[in-house]
Design a protein around this motif. Structure first.
Motif, PDB file in Angstrom:
ATOM      1  N   TRP A 167      31.680  -7.363 -32.247  1.00 57.59           N
ATOM      2  CA  TRP A 167      31.829  -5.910 -32.277  1.00 57.59           C
ATOM      3  C   TRP A 167      33.044  -5.530 -31.439  1.00 57.59           C
ATOM      4  O   TRP A 167      33.204  -6.018 -30.328  1.00 57.59           O
ATOM      5  N   TYR A 168      33.886  -4.641 -31.987  1.00 53.82           N
ATOM      6  CA  TYR A 168      35.055  -4.144 -31.264  1.00 53.82           C
ATOM      7  C   TYR A 168      35.000  -2.624 -31.164  1.00 53.82           C
ATOM      8  O   TYR A 168      34.587  -1.936 -32.097  1.00 53.82           O
ATOM      9  N   LYS A 169      35.427  -2.126 -30.002  1.00 56.05           N
ATOM     10  CA  LYS A 169      35.639  -0.697 -29.804  1.00 56.05           C
ATOM     11  C   LYS A 169      37.145  -0.519 -29.688  1.00 56.05           C
ATOM     12  O   LYS A 169      37.738  -0.854 -28.666  1.00 56.05           O
ATOM     13  N   LEU A 174      33.526  -5.889 -27.491  1.00 56.94           N
ATOM     14  CA  LEU A 174      32.290  -5.444 -26.850  1.00 56.94           C
ATOM     15  C   LEU A 174      31.274  -6.578 -26.724  1.00 56.94           C
ATOM     16  O   LEU A 174      30.659  -6.762 -25.681  1.00 56.94           O
ATOM     17  N   LEU A 190      24.355  -3.086 -31.996  1.00 59.40           N
ATOM     18  CA  LEU A 190      25.230  -2.167 -31.262  1.00 59.40           C
ATOM     19  C   LEU A 190      24.548  -0.806 -31.204  1.00 59.40           C
ATOM     20  O   LEU A 190      23.958  -0.362 -32.180  1.00 59.40           O
ATOM     21  N   VAL A 192      25.343   3.234 -30.275  1.00 62.64           N
ATOM     22  CA  VAL A 192      26.404   4.211 -30.031  1.00 62.64           C
ATOM     23  C   VAL A 192      25.811   5.610 -29.997  1.00 62.64           C
ATOM     24  O   VAL A 192      24.748   5.863 -30.566  1.00 62.64           O
ATOM     25  N   ASP A 196      29.771  10.099 -30.904  1.00 64.07           N
ATOM     26  CA  ASP A 196      30.880   9.251 -30.459  1.00 64.07           C
ATOM     27  C   ASP A 196      32.040   9.319 -31.458  1.00 64.07           C
ATOM     28  O   ASP A 196      31.860   9.137 -32.657  1.00 64.07           O
ATOM     29  N   ASN A 198      34.872   7.400 -31.034  1.00 62.07           N
ATOM     30  CA  ASN A 198      35.659   6.173 -30.942  1.00 62.07           C
ATOM     31  C   ASN A 198      35.603   5.393 -32.256  1.00 62.07           C
ATOM     32  O   ASN A 198      34.724   5.611 -33.095  1.00 62.07           O
ATOM     33  N   THR A 199      36.542   4.461 -32.408  1.00 62.64           N
ATOM     34  CA  THR A 199      36.613   3.611 -33.592  1.00 62.64           C
ATOM     35  C   THR A 199      35.930   2.278 -33.315  1.00 62.64           C
ATOM     36  O   THR A 199      36.290   1.576 -32.368  1.00 62.64           O
ATOM     37  N   TYR A 200      34.934   1.940 -34.135  1.00 69.08           N
ATOM     38  CA  TYR A 200      34.214   0.675 -33.983  1.00 69.08           C
ATOM     39  C   TYR A 200      34.394  -0.168 -35.250  1.00 69.08           C
ATOM     40  O   TYR A 200      34.494   0.361 -36.360  1.00 69.08           O
TER      41      TYR A 200
END
Length: 274
Positions: A167-169, A174, A190, A192, A196, A198-200
């Protein structure tokens, strides 16, 4: 005779020590593709004998000897190379087409004659990667102490081996999980916030490529939106009921006041007439 033996010994030593040192080159290939094991020479000499071997058993899978007219490829003892080998008649480079995982292993090239060379390739074959699937878990929405809504997600893949799931934020890692042997199912959770921005993204990768699935929070965390809608509707109903009760109370007071005023007026008129 003695001089001939000495000359032969000297030639043999020159040949041995003049041969190129065997080097091992690692090659990674995706299943279904074709690749070439390069000889790195411009042309094979007339008297050179070229042999390609495969595996620990050193099975001969290709051979060139121009002097005796040999230019052959072989299927291997179990036939795994049938219709898959292409041999370059000038350089001796070997191409393997439509490769599968059963073609992974050691390939060794040996050239003897005017050219003395030995080279080994360690070939790794990786299966094609599926695109990860992101899904929302059951009972996604929960309230924290700060009353913010959270959504629980799960990124998963099936039938994979020698991969890492992450998983990336944005560009920041992450969490991740890796598997070496074949795994029926691999998943990574994950959590969230519903709001939110942000880009996941969930990324599946092996040493030669990756597959990425980007997260759309608004699409997958709709249960949180329903939860917020329900809470807002309930609060609106309560407020409406309270407002109605207050309105009824005000009307009752006004009616009472009007009746009281009329009653006082009637008493005053009766007093004047009397």
């Amino acid at each position: 005779m003695f001089h001939a033996l000495v000359l032969f010994s000297v030639w043999h030593l020159i040949g041995v020590f003049g041969a190129e040192t065997n080097e091992v080159q690692s090659v990674s290939v995706t299943e279904g593709n074709s690749f070439t094991l390069h000889n790195d020479v411009t042309e094979i000499h007339e008297n050179d004998d070229l042999l390609w071997h495969f595996g620990a058993e050193q099975y001969i899978i290709a051979q060139i000897n121009r002097e005796v007219g040999i230019f052959n490829t072989y299927n291997g003892p179990d036939g795994r190379f049938r219709d898959r080998l292409k041999l370059n008649d000038k350089t001796g480079s070997l191409t393997i087409t439509n490769i599968t995982t059963e073609h992974a292993g050691l390939y060794e090239l040996d050239i003897s004659g005017l050219t003395l060379k030995s080279k080994t390739f360690n070939v790794s074959v990786y299966a094609r990667l599926p695109v990860p699937v992101i899904s929302s878990n059951s009972s996604q929405c929960s309230s924290s102490s700060s009353s913010s809504s959270y959504c629980s997600l799960l990124c998963s893949v099936v039938n994979v081996s020698h991969v890492t799931l992450s998983w990336y934020k944005g560009n920041s890692l992450l969490s991740s999980i890796s598997v070496s042997d074949l795994s029926i199912s691999l998943s990574l959770p994950l959590e969230v916030e519903y709001q939110d921005k942000n880009t996941y993204s969930c990324v599946l990768n092996n040493p030669i490529r990756n597959q990425t699935r980007h997260l759309d929070i608004s699409q997958l965390c709709h249960t949180c939106a329903v939860h917020i809608y329900c809470c807002g509707f309930a609060e609106a109903v309560i407020r409406l009921a309270v407002s109605a009760l207050v309105g009824v109370a005000i009307v009752a007071v006004l009616v009472y006041d009007i009746r009281s005023t009329r009653g006082g007026d009637k008493k005053q008129i009766s007093y004047i007439l009397s």
